[in-house]
Design a protein around this motif. Structure first.
Motif, PDB file in Angstrom:
ATOM      1  N   VAL A 201       0.874  -1.124   0.440  1.00 18.37           N
ATOM      2  CA  VAL A 201      -0.180   0.130   0.479  1.00 18.37           C
ATOM      3  C   VAL A 201       0.818   1.184   0.493  1.00 18.37           C
ATOM      4  N   THR A 202       1.280   2.274  -1.208  1.00 19.27           N
ATOM      5  CA  THR A 202       2.137   3.145  -1.212  1.00 19.27           C
ATOM      6  C   THR A 202       1.045   4.422  -0.566  1.00 19.27           C
ATOM      7  N   GLY A 203       1.798   4.871   0.004  1.00 20.26           N
ATOM      8  CA  GLY A 203       1.069   5.962   0.840  1.00 20.26           C
ATOM      9  C   GLY A 203       0.322   5.948   1.834  1.00 20.26           C
ATOM     10  N   ALA A 204       0.900   5.240   2.999  1.00 23.78           N
ATOM     11  CA  ALA A 204       0.130   4.405   4.057  1.00 23.78           C
ATOM     12  C   ALA A 204       0.408   4.379   5.823  1.00 23.78           C
ATOM     13  N   SER A 205       0.956   5.718   5.655  1.00 23.67           N
ATOM     14  CA  SER A 205       0.674   6.448   6.977  1.00 23.67           C
ATOM     15  C   SER A 205       0.300   7.399   7.844  1.00 23.67           C
ATOM     16  N   ARG A 206      -0.898   7.539   6.793  1.00 18.57           N
ATOM     17  CA  ARG A 206      -1.978   8.308   6.430  1.00 18.57           C
ATOM     18  C   ARG A 206      -3.060   7.941   6.308  1.00 18.57           C
ATOM     19  N   GLY A 207      -4.226   8.563   7.018  1.00 16.59           N
ATOM     20  CA  GLY A 207      -5.117   9.486   5.950  1.00 16.59           C
ATOM     21  C   GLY A 207      -6.192   7.662   4.996  1.00 16.59           C
ATOM     22  N   ILE A 208      -6.429   7.560   4.251  1.00 16.40           N
ATOM     23  CA  ILE A 208      -6.875   6.630   3.150  1.00 16.40           C
ATOM     24  C   ILE A 208      -6.131   5.664   3.209  1.00 16.40           C
ATOM     25  N   GLY A 209      -4.398   5.632   2.690  1.00 18.40           N
ATOM     26  CA  GLY A 209      -3.861   4.810   3.016  1.00 18.40           C
ATOM     27  C   GLY A 209      -3.353   3.909   4.365  1.00 18.40           C
ATOM     28  N   ARG A 210      -3.376   4.716   5.164  1.00 26.38           N
ATOM     29  CA  ARG A 210      -3.418   4.078   6.758  1.00 26.38           C
ATOM     30  C   ARG A 210      -4.697   3.455   6.828  1.00 26.38           C
ATOM     31  N   ALA A 211      -5.880   3.336   6.383  1.00 28.91           N
ATOM     32  CA  ALA A 211      -7.023   2.791   6.854  1.00 28.91           C
ATOM     33  C   ALA A 211      -6.930   1.720   5.687  1.00 28.91           C
ATOM     34  N   ILE A 212      -6.826   2.246   4.365  1.00 28.96           N
ATOM     35  CA  ILE A 212      -6.716   1.005   3.688  1.00 28.96           C
ATOM     36  C   ILE A 212      -5.931  -0.573   4.289  1.00 28.96           C
TER      37      ILE A 212
ATOM     38  N   ASP B 147     -14.138   4.479   5.445  1.00 27.15           N
ATOM     39  CA  ASP B 147     -15.740   4.104   4.639  1.00 27.15           C
ATOM     40  C   ASP B 147     -14.990   3.720   2.990  1.00 27.15           C
ATOM     41  N   ILE B 148     -13.712   4.451   2.564  1.00 30.78           N
ATOM     42  CA  ILE B 148     -12.542   3.984   1.203  1.00 30.78           C
ATOM     43  C   ILE B 148     -11.749   2.411   1.092  1.00 30.78           C
ATOM     44  N   ALA B 149     -11.555   2.592   2.159  1.00 35.57           N
ATOM     45  CA  ALA B 149     -10.913   0.864   2.559  1.00 35.57           C
ATOM     46  C   ALA B 149     -11.379  -0.019   2.526  1.00 35.57           C
ATOM     47  N   ASN B 150     -13.183   0.281   3.290  1.00 40.66           N
ATOM     48  CA  ASN B 150     -14.479  -0.625   3.376  1.00 40.66           C
ATOM     49  C   ASN B 150     -14.217  -1.543   1.490  1.00 40.66           C
ATOM     50  N   VAL B 151     -14.718   0.027   0.988  1.00 39.92           N
ATOM     51  CA  VAL B 151     -15.266  -1.105  -0.638  1.00 39.92           C
ATOM     52  C   VAL B 151     -13.526  -0.858  -1.645  1.00 39.92           C
ATOM     53  N   ALA B 152     -12.121  -0.832  -0.741  1.00 39.78           N
ATOM     54  CA  ALA B 152     -11.477  -1.030  -1.326  1.00 39.78           C
ATOM     55  C   ALA B 152     -10.760  -2.568  -0.835  1.00 39.78           C
ATOM     56  N   GLY B 153     -11.231  -2.975   0.176  1.00 37.73           N
ATOM     57  CA  GLY B 153     -11.126  -4.782   1.137  1.00 37.73           C
ATOM     58  C   GLY B 153     -12.235  -5.130  -0.749  1.00 37.73           C
ATOM     59  N   LEU B 154     -13.096  -4.206  -1.631  1.00 39.15           N
ATOM     60  CA  LEU B 154     -14.065  -5.100  -1.766  1.00 39.15           C
ATOM     61  C   LEU B 154     -13.548  -5.336  -3.325  1.00 39.15           C
TER      62      LEU B 154
ATOM     63  N   VAL C 118     -10.222  -5.881  -3.403  1.00 37.20           N
ATOM     64  CA  VAL C 118      -9.518  -6.814  -3.853  1.00 37.20           C
ATOM     65  C   VAL C 118     -10.133  -8.121  -3.205  1.00 37.20           C
ATOM     66  N   SER C 119     -10.587  -9.229  -3.343  1.00 33.89           N
ATOM     67  CA  SER C 119     -11.010  -9.906  -2.351  1.00 33.89           C
ATOM     68  C   SER C 119     -11.145 -11.232  -3.722  1.00 33.89           C
ATOM     69  N   LYS C 120     -11.713 -12.797  -3.357  1.00 32.28           N
ATOM     70  CA  LYS C 120     -11.517 -13.265  -4.129  1.00 32.28           C
ATOM     71  C   LYS C 120     -12.833 -12.939  -5.037  1.00 32.28           C
ATOM     72  N   ARG C 121     -13.544 -13.323  -4.460  1.00 27.66           N
ATOM     73  CA  ARG C 121     -15.184 -12.536  -5.155  1.00 27.66           C
ATOM     74  C   ARG C 121     -15.028 -11.662  -5.904  1.00 27.66           C
ATOM     75  N   ALA C 122     -13.424 -10.807  -6.615  1.00 28.01           N
ATOM     76  CA  ALA C 122     -14.501  -9.467  -6.932  1.00 28.01           C
ATOM     77  C   ALA C 122     -13.500 -10.036  -7.998  1.00 28.01           C
ATOM     78  N   GLY C 123     -13.348 -10.626  -8.663  1.00 25.95           N
ATOM     79  CA  GLY C 123     -12.326 -11.244  -9.850  1.00 25.95           C
ATOM     80  C   GLY C 123     -13.394 -11.131 -10.880  1.00 25.95           C
ATOM     81  N   TRP C 124     -14.205 -10.437 -10.979  1.00 27.76           N
ATOM     82  CA  TRP C 124     -15.363 -10.690 -12.084  1.00 27.76           C
ATOM     83  C   TRP C 124     -15.571  -9.341 -12.609  1.00 27.76           C
ATOM     84  N   VAL C 125     -14.338  -8.548 -11.828  1.00 26.44           N
ATOM     85  CA  VAL C 125     -14.111  -6.975 -11.878  1.00 26.44           C
ATOM     86  C   VAL C 125     -13.080  -6.076 -12.640  1.00 26.44           C
ATOM     87  N   THR C 126     -12.753  -5.507 -13.527  1.00 27.91           N
ATOM     88  CA  THR C 126     -11.548  -5.169 -13.891  1.00 27.91           C
ATOM     89  C   THR C 126     -11.374  -4.249 -15.261  1.00 27.91           C
ATOM     90  N   GLY C 127     -10.691  -3.034 -14.892  1.00 29.44           N
ATOM     91  CA  GLY C 127     -10.590  -2.502 -15.970  1.00 29.44           C
ATOM     92  C   GLY C 127     -11.693  -1.551 -15.319  1.00 29.44           C
TER      93      GLY C 127
END
Length: 282
Positions: free
Chosen positions: A21-32, A251-258, A260-269
């Protein structure tokens, strides 16, 4: 009570996965980074300077404490100083993946960005080149370096953190014009990378998506107009997003989490809106 004060270990569906995770020290990056770690992923987090590494050290301590209390082995959390404006950063990140993750990368979140706002009429070549270098060149070379070294594993997940300003007809600040243009470029690159990584033999099945982020209550809001700062303070104080107005980093981290999940394999580009309806992508 903040999210970090009320943590619990999440479903361990990412146990054994390696993330950057780049930029992970604060804010959205840390939350992700925190969200991925709480689901069991080991995380290499980058920050802009050695002076910010303590933020990643506290993140590692928090994760270790929470997992230990739950009787579980905590994942690896490791921070590196890797400024997006440095030409050495892509190779440094790749080398750390080789050394810490045995050359296996499953998740990449491109969150780090370079901010410097100036309105039309005050631009110069040095200013424009810094923004292009920090937000496009650094992104492209990092992706190319990881791809060239075959570090992406099959069925990996790449999430590029974009901005809803990439699609706005009226920018919230006039000085965001060049920055917003770089996010448009990021979304275009997302589509190309989705095809390349998804069909490449060593990274077969890998997905690449952009997360279009709306107004979020982080310390980046300190440079916003007073009205937005007031909303951000309210969101942080109440630990509750205002739908269609402003969200939390979590809230952003939760969407990013969706994504990166295994079930999200049909969402790309794709470009996925994470703005609580403030910006709608149809």
């Amino acid at each position: 009570m903040t999210v970090e004060e009320n943590l619990s270990v999440l479903e361990q569906d990412l146990a054994g996965k390696n993330a950057v995770v780049t930029g992970a020290s604060r804010g959205i990056g840390r939350a992700i980074a925190l969200h991925l770690a709480m689901r069991g992923a080991s995380v290499i987090g980058t920050c802009s300077s050695a002076g910010s590494l303590h933020h990643l050290e506290t993140l590692e301590q928090l994760v270790t404490r929470t997992f230990t209390a739950a009787g579980l082995q905590p994942p690896l959390i490791f921070g590196i100083a890797a400024d997006v404006t440095s030409d050495e950063t892509p190779e440094l990140v790749a080398r750390t993946v080789v050394e810490r993750f045995d050359s296996k990368l499953n998740i990449l979140v491109n969150n780090a960005a370079y901010y410097e706002f100036r309105p039309m009429g005050r631009l110069d070549a040095a200013h424009v080149n810094r923004i292009l270098s920090g937000n496009i060149t650094a992104l492209v070379i990092l992706m190319d370096t990881l791809y060239r070294q075959n570090l992406f594993q099959p069925d990996s997940r790449v999430v590029n953190v974009s901005s809803d300003t990439a699609k706005m007809t009226n920018l919230p600040f006039p000085g965001m014009l060049i920055f917003s243009a770089t996010k448009c470029a990021m979304e275009s690159l997302t589509r190309a990378w989705a095809d390349t990584l998804g069909h490449n033999a060593s990274s077969l099945g890998t997905t690449v998506n952009s997360l279009s982020v709306g107004a979020t209550a982080t310390d980046a809001m300190k440079n916003s107009p007073p009205a937005l700062q007031d909303i951000a303070e309210k969101v942080i104080r109440n630990n509750k997003a205002e739908l269609g107005v402003m969200g939390r980093a979590e809230d952003i981290a939760n969407v990013a989490g969706l994504l990166v999940s295994k079930r999200a394999g049909w969402v790309t580009g794709s470009v996925i809106a994470a703005s609580g309806g403030a910006t709608k992508i149809l």
